[in-house]
Design an enzyme around this catalytic site. Structure first.
Site, mmCIF file in Angstrom:
data_model
loop_
_atom_site.group_PDB
_atom_site.id
_atom_site.type_symbol
_atom_site.label_atom_id
_atom_site.label_comp_id
_atom_site.label_asym_id
_atom_site.label_seq_id
_atom_site.Cartn_x
_atom_site.Cartn_y
_atom_site.Cartn_z
ATOM 1 N N LEU A 75 1.097 -1.417 0.128
ATOM 2 C CA LEU A 75 0.131 0.261 -0.385
ATOM 3 C C LEU A 75 0.929 1.009 0.310
ATOM 4 C CD1 LEU A 75 -1.959 -2.542 1.007
ATOM 5 C CD2 LEU A 75 -3.047 0.540 1.911
ATOM 6 N N TYR A 147 3.036 9.840 -10.346
ATOM 7 C CA TYR A 147 1.998 9.234 -10.404
ATOM 8 C C TYR A 147 1.599 8.010 -10.659
ATOM 9 C CZ TYR A 147 -1.658 7.535 -6.917
ATOM 10 O OH TYR A 147 -2.825 6.585 -5.891
ATOM 11 N N ARG A 188 -6.162 17.020 -0.927
ATOM 12 C CA ARG A 188 -7.168 16.316 -1.271
ATOM 13 C C ARG A 188 -9.172 17.117 -0.968
ATOM 14 N NH1 ARG A 188 -5.599 10.097 -1.416
ATOM 15 N NH2 ARG A 188 -4.988 10.604 0.466
HETATM 16 N N1 UDP Z 1 -9.785 20.069 -5.678
HETATM 17 C C1 UDP Z 1 -10.374 21.127 -5.421
HETATM 18 N N2 UDP Z 1 -10.201 21.983 -4.818
HETATM 19 C C2 UDP Z 1 -9.239 21.042 -3.565
HETATM 20 C C3 UDP Z 1 -8.796 20.062 -3.639
HETATM 21 C C4 UDP Z 1 -9.117 19.134 -4.557
HETATM 22 O O1 UDP Z 1 -11.863 21.212 -6.011
HETATM 23 O O2 UDP Z 1 -8.746 22.458 -2.311
HETATM 24 C C5 UDP Z 1 -10.459 18.562 -7.084
HETATM 25 C C6 UDP Z 1 -8.943 18.933 -8.033
HETATM 26 O O3 UDP Z 1 -8.634 19.540 -8.770
HETATM 27 C C7 UDP Z 1 -9.792 17.582 -8.256
HETATM 28 C C8 UDP Z 1 -10.715 17.182 -7.158
HETATM 29 O O4 UDP Z 1 -10.392 18.024 -6.487
HETATM 30 O O5 UDP Z 1 -10.332 17.861 -9.932
HETATM 31 C C9 UDP Z 1 -10.234 15.917 -6.940
HETATM 32 O O6 UDP Z 1 -9.141 15.885 -6.247
HETATM 33 P P1 UDP Z 1 -8.280 15.437 -4.818
HETATM 34 O O7 UDP Z 1 -7.173 16.084 -5.033
HETATM 35 O O8 UDP Z 1 -9.290 14.898 -4.019
HETATM 36 O O9 UDP Z 1 -7.911 13.681 -5.998
HETATM 37 P P2 UDP Z 1 -8.186 13.014 -7.596
HETATM 38 O O10 UDP Z 1 -9.140 12.297 -7.908
HETATM 39 O O11 UDP Z 1 -7.125 14.793 -8.573
HETATM 40 O O12 UDP Z 1 -6.637 12.787 -7.277
#
Ligand code: UDP
Length: 316
Positions: A75, A147, A188
């Site tokens: 993990l 990643y 996130r």
């Molecule tokens: N996001 C956002 N505001 C934040 C953090 C993330 O709008 O403060 C958006 C990001 O651009 C993406 C989605 O939320 O479109 C999910 O982002 P996250 O970083 O949680 O994970 P990802 O799915 O991108 O790996």
């Protein structure tokens, strides 16, 4: 069973340790704490824990001394975009060197092996929802490539060990997962919006908020992993909640749940941010008899309840 877990002190790792210990297994956890936290394991008295780096030269030898193991679960990973952008080399190493080392440990003991891969293997998908048969649309040199490509390499390596050595391997493609013990500052969207709403700060929406994600509660995900790690399915299996939502809708859910009027604050969309993401989980249903049980409202309420010092009453 004797189980070895890398990334034990991480968000998903710590939940998986908890579940396996509750089932009566002997669990050895390792972590180098690059993103994991000892606090995540503080309540797990029965866990055998060693601080170790799965990319180190003497790693297999060290694990040889700790074994035998029946199950080897890899993990360890820097799963938050903020973390992997800060640590791109370590991220590539966790998909390559660390995966190879964990596979070698599994081979040493003829153990089963599970790789936690990611929906990022699909990149910015041109197929919707994403089935395991889709090969993806990944920019190999973009900021997320450290990643995405390391996980794609990790999947290829895992299949190579299966084909070459007959190792019993499983690959989980994990879609966005959330729940208690996510670091509030890991960048996130779930912890970001929750902590912003709790502090009365604006919710930072990247782009116009029309991009979608599908959020899975951690207990459901862990249940899927537990089924997969004992299954005979060798090819990747999507694990995620198909409940798809735009980021704008997600922001509204958070506002409603916490009863806050935090305004939205729009920021530029990060480069190569996937526009849509939704798992097709028909394979997981078919081969594992698995599907998520906890919807977004319920999962978010549980997550909020577990926040340290959270005294806000959920309005749902
Ligand atoms: N996001 C956002 N505001 C934040 C953090 C993330 O709008 O403060 C958006 C990001 O651009 C993406 C989605 O939320 O479109 C999910 O982002 P996250 O970083 O949680 O994970 P990802 O799915 O991108 O790996």
């Amino acid at each position: 069973m004797n189980v070895l877990i890398s990334g034990a002190a991480g968000f998903i790792g710590s939940h998986l340790c908890e579940r396996l210990l509750a089932e009566g297994h002997t669990v050895t956890g390792i972590d180098n704490f690059i993103t994991g936290s000892p606090q995540n394991l503080a309540h797990l008295n029965e866990l055998i824990f060693h601080e170790a780096d799965a990319t180190s030269l003497d790693f297999v030898q060290k694990m040889d001394a700790l074994g035998p193991f029946d199950l080897v679960l890899h993990l360890a990973s820097l799963a938050s975009p903020k973390d992997y952008l800060n640590y791109p080399i370590e991220t590539l190493e966790s998909g390559s060197t660390a995966t190879r080392n964990m596979l070698e440990v599994a081979r040493l003991f003829n153990a089963r092996f599970l790789l936690t891969s990611t929906s990022e293997c699909y990149g910015d998908p041109l197929e919707h929802p994403q089935k395991e048969s889709y090969w993806g649309n990944v920019n190999p040199i973009g900021p997320r490539s450290c990643y995405d490509e390391s996980k794609r390499f990790a999947e290829a390596l895992t299949m190579a060990y299966h084909r070459k050595f007959g190792l019993r391997t499983n690959i989980a493609r994990i879609f966005n997962t959330y729940g208690p013990r996510m670091k509030l500052d890991d960048g996130r969207v779930v912890p970001a919006f929750l902590s912003q709403a709790l502090e009365g700060l604006p919710l930072t929406v990247f782009g116009d908020g029309t991009q979608t994600r599908s959020f899975c509660y951690v207990d459901d995900l862990v249940d899927g992993l537990c089924r997969l790690m004992l299954s005979e399915e060798r090819e990747p299996v999507n694990l995620g909640n198909p409940e798809e939502i735009t980021l704008l809708e997600f922001a509204e859910r958070i506002q409603r749940l916490l009863g806050t009027a935090s305004p939205l604050e729009f920021h530029p969309l990060p480069e190569n941010d996937p526009t849509r993401r939704q798992p097709d989980i028909s394979k997981a249903k078919r081969v594992l008899g698995w599907e998520p049980k906890i919807g977004l409202e319920e999962g978010l309420a549980r997550t909020v309840k577990a926040l340290p010092g959270a005294n806000i009453q959920s309005s749902s």
